[in-house]
Every structure is written in C-alpha cells, then in structure tokens.
Design a protein around this motif. Structure first.
Motif, PDB file in Angstrom:
ATOM      1  N   UNK A 132      42.643  72.188  82.464  1.00 27.50           N
ATOM      2  CA  UNK A 132      41.968  72.231  81.165  1.00 27.50           C
ATOM      3  C   UNK A 132      41.052  73.457  81.076  1.00 27.50           C
ATOM      4  N   UNK A 133      40.361  73.790  82.178  1.00 29.31           N
ATOM      5  CA  UNK A 133      39.490  74.962  82.169  1.00 29.31           C
ATOM      6  C   UNK A 133      40.293  76.243  81.959  1.00 29.31           C
ATOM      7  N   UNK A 155      42.185  55.840  95.676  1.00 31.48           N
ATOM      8  CA  UNK A 155      41.032  56.707  95.440  1.00 31.48           C
ATOM      9  C   UNK A 155      41.375  58.166  95.713  1.00 31.48           C
ATOM     10  N   UNK A 156      42.151  58.420  96.763  1.00 32.75           N
ATOM     11  CA  UNK A 156      42.551  59.795  97.089  1.00 32.75           C
ATOM     12  C   UNK A 156      43.421  60.387  95.992  1.00 32.75           C
ATOM     13  N   UNK A 157      44.367  59.575  95.489  1.00 33.07           N
ATOM     14  CA  UNK A 157      45.255  60.059  94.421  1.00 33.07           C
ATOM     15  C   UNK A 157      44.464  60.351  93.149  1.00 33.07           C
ATOM     16  N   UNK A 158      43.514  59.487  92.797  1.00 35.20           N
ATOM     17  CA  UNK A 158      42.693  59.725  91.606  1.00 35.20           C
ATOM     18  C   UNK A 158      41.848  60.981  91.774  1.00 35.20           C
ATOM     19  N   UNK A 186      52.817  67.816  82.906  1.00 32.13           N
ATOM     20  CA  UNK A 186      53.366  68.807  83.838  1.00 32.13           C
ATOM     21  C   UNK A 186      52.471  68.963  85.073  1.00 32.13           C
ATOM     22  N   UNK A 187      51.154  68.898  84.881  1.00 29.61           N
ATOM     23  CA  UNK A 187      50.228  69.010  86.015  1.00 29.61           C
ATOM     24  C   UNK A 187      50.419  67.862  86.997  1.00 29.61           C
ATOM     25  N   UNK A 188      50.572  66.657  86.473  1.00 29.42           N
ATOM     26  CA  UNK A 188      50.763  65.491  87.342  1.00 29.42           C
ATOM     27  C   UNK A 188      52.132  65.518  88.022  1.00 29.42           C
ATOM     28  N   UNK A 215      44.064  63.968  91.236  1.00 26.66           N
ATOM     29  CA  UNK A 215      44.477  64.065  89.836  1.00 26.66           C
ATOM     30  C   UNK A 215      43.336  64.596  88.964  1.00 26.66           C
ATOM     31  N   UNK A 216      42.127  64.104  89.179  1.00 26.20           N
ATOM     32  CA  UNK A 216      40.986  64.535  88.362  1.00 26.20           C
ATOM     33  C   UNK A 216      40.691  66.012  88.581  1.00 26.20           C
ATOM     34  N   UNK A 217      40.725  66.463  89.834  1.00 22.23           N
ATOM     35  CA  UNK A 217      40.485  67.886  90.122  1.00 22.23           C
ATOM     36  C   UNK A 217      41.555  68.756  89.456  1.00 22.23           C
ATOM     37  N   UNK A 218      42.821  68.356  89.555  1.00 16.73           N
ATOM     38  CA  UNK A 218      43.913  69.148  88.976  1.00 16.73           C
ATOM     39  C   UNK A 218      43.816  69.190  87.458  1.00 16.73           C
TER      40      UNK A 218
END
Length: 296
Positions: free
Chosen positions: A267-268, A253-256, A210-212, A259-262
C-alpha cells in the motif's frame, strides 16, 4: 463337681475343634500351596504380558495414553483371573460368590460417592482412544490453548504458550467443544483491514490478492479471497482470507504478521492510505457568558 465337668467338656470341645481345623489345614495344604503358586504365576504373567502389549502398541505407533491404559487394564484383568482360579482350587466357590456379591454392593456405593471421579476416568478412557485428540496436538478448549502433554485417567495436561501447565478434567473435554490445530495440516487465515474512501477499490482488491498469492502459495482448489465488508467510520473495511500451513496457534500469528507487513509495504508503494479514526475538536463558541451591552 459339675462345674469341673462342664469346664473339661468345654476345653475338650475347643481342642476337638482345633484338631478338626488342623486336619482340614493339613488336608487342604497342597491345594493352598498350589493356589498360592498359581496366583504368583498369574502375577508374573500379568507383568510380562503388560510389557509385551506395550511393545506391540509402541511398534504400531499407538500414542502413550492408549498404551498406558491398555497395559493397566490387561494387567488387572490377568491378576483378577488368577485370583478367581486360586479360589476355585481351594473349593471356595461360596466365598467367591460372596466376594462377587459384596464387590457389586461396594462398587455401587463407591460409584455413587465418586460420580465426578468415575466420570473423569471413563472420559479419560474415551479420550485415550479418540483419534481427534492425541499427545503433541495443539488444542483450544475451555478457555485454554496449548500443546497436549499428557492424557491420563483423571485429566489432560496442556502446556500453554507462556510455558505454564494447565490440567483440565477429562469430563470437561468430553462435554465441551475443542479446537485441534494439529489434525489439519492447512488452515485458512483471515486478516482484516481498511482503506480510505478515496481509494480505487478494485485496484486495492487486485493488489491485495496478488500480494497474498505471492507470499502464500495456494494449492489445489485453494485461493485467496478478498471481500469488502462494511463502510466504517473512517474507512471501507475488508477481509482477506488465504490458506497456509498451520498446526498450532503460533503458525496463525506468524502468518498474520507476514500478511500485515506485506500489505502495508504494498500500500505504501502504491499510495494507498490505511486511515485511522480522526477526531476534530471545534473550539468555536458563539455562546458568551457576558451578554452584549444594549445600545441606549
């Protein structure tokens, strides 16, 4: 007396030969002038024909490499045609045949001596008309990645992300596979991660998907894919794949990065732990250097 006679005969023979040459020159002078004029006319025709061809190709949207090679080939062809026409006007058919034969032999010798250069030249012609590789494309090939700045008859010039230029021989591009990011407007990006063994795996899958989907809009048959891959040393690892606009490596790289930040924020907020390897050191040592004293 005989010596003077032979000398006079020799001088007379030379003068007769020069006179015959002069007569031939005078007789062929109109043809020579006409041949020269014809050759000069063909040179001008070649020049303006090349400019006209360049404008036509530019109007059709052809890339620079195709226009440059096409105009050069057309120019050389027209000039050679004018040269052969000029030789024909001078009635030098035998010389023309000799020139062609000599050109064949010389061409064979040059071809054997310059195999690598000719290979790059022919490869450059192929690359210039290859729709899968054009100026401005972002490619990865032969261990280099960057924007194609130039395609010539010897090499292609690639501008890397660090602003340095790399010249790659054309034959290397033809022989080796290359990846072109620009030819496809959308590409699939993959992000790898892991969660702790105590996590609710189905909830993690649902939350990540859902986040992605909220961050990267999927079109048509595109979808976010989530797959667990392995039981790692300290986590259960997965890969999430999604579609986004990608025309160069920087877009990946921008998309990754997004995605990692989101994923980390999601998760936090939901108490999901992304573990990292932990090493436990046991200082308990039951071995003693000094042996215990025996009771007497």
């Amino acid at each position: 007396m005989s010596k003077d006679f032979s000398l006079n005969e020799s001088i007379r023979g030379i003068w007769d030969k020069m006179a015959s040459w002069l007569d031939s020159l005078i007789l062929n002078l109109p043809n020579f002038i006409l041949a020269t004029i014809i050759f000069v006319i063909f040179i001008f025709i070649a020049k303006y024909a090349a400019k006209l061809l360049d404008k036509i190709l530019k109007r059709k949207g052809s890339q620079d490499s195709i226009r440059h090679i096409s105009t050069k080939v057309a120019k050389v062809f027209i000039i050679l045609l004018g040269f052969f026409v000029a030789l024909g006007l001078l009635n030098l058919d035998t010389i023309l045949t000799s020139v062609l034969a000599g050109a064949g032999v010389i061409g064979l010798a040059i071809g054997l001596a310059l195999q690598g250069t000719l290979s790059n030249t022919f490869s450059g012609v192929i690359l210039s008309f290859l729709p899968e590789l054009q100026i401005g494309d972002w490619v990865e090939t032969n261990g280099f990645a960057g924007e194609v700045i130039e395609i010539n008859l010897r090499n292609i010039v690639v501008k890397e992300s660090d602003n340095n230029y790399v010249m790659i021989p054309n034959s290397k591009i033809i022989e080796e596979p290359f990846k072109n990011f620009t030819r496809t407007a959308r590409s699939r990006v993959m992000v790898n991660c892991g969660v702790s063994y105590s996590s609710d795996l189905e909830f993690v899958q649902k939350l990540t998907t859902e986040t992605m989907q909220a961050l990267f809009a999927q079109r048509g048959n595109e979808e976010v894919e989530f797959m667990y891959g392995e039981f790692g040393d300290s986590s259960i690892n997965f890969v999430v794949r999604f579609w986004t606009d990608v025309t160069r490596n920087r877009d990946v790289l921008t998309a990754k990065n997004k995605a990692i930040i989101a994923i980390k924020k999601a998760y936090d907020q939901n108490g999901i732990n992304i573990p990292f390897p932990i090493r436990t050191i046991d200082f308990t040592n039951k071995l003693s250097i000094n042996e215990p004293k025996k009771e007497e």
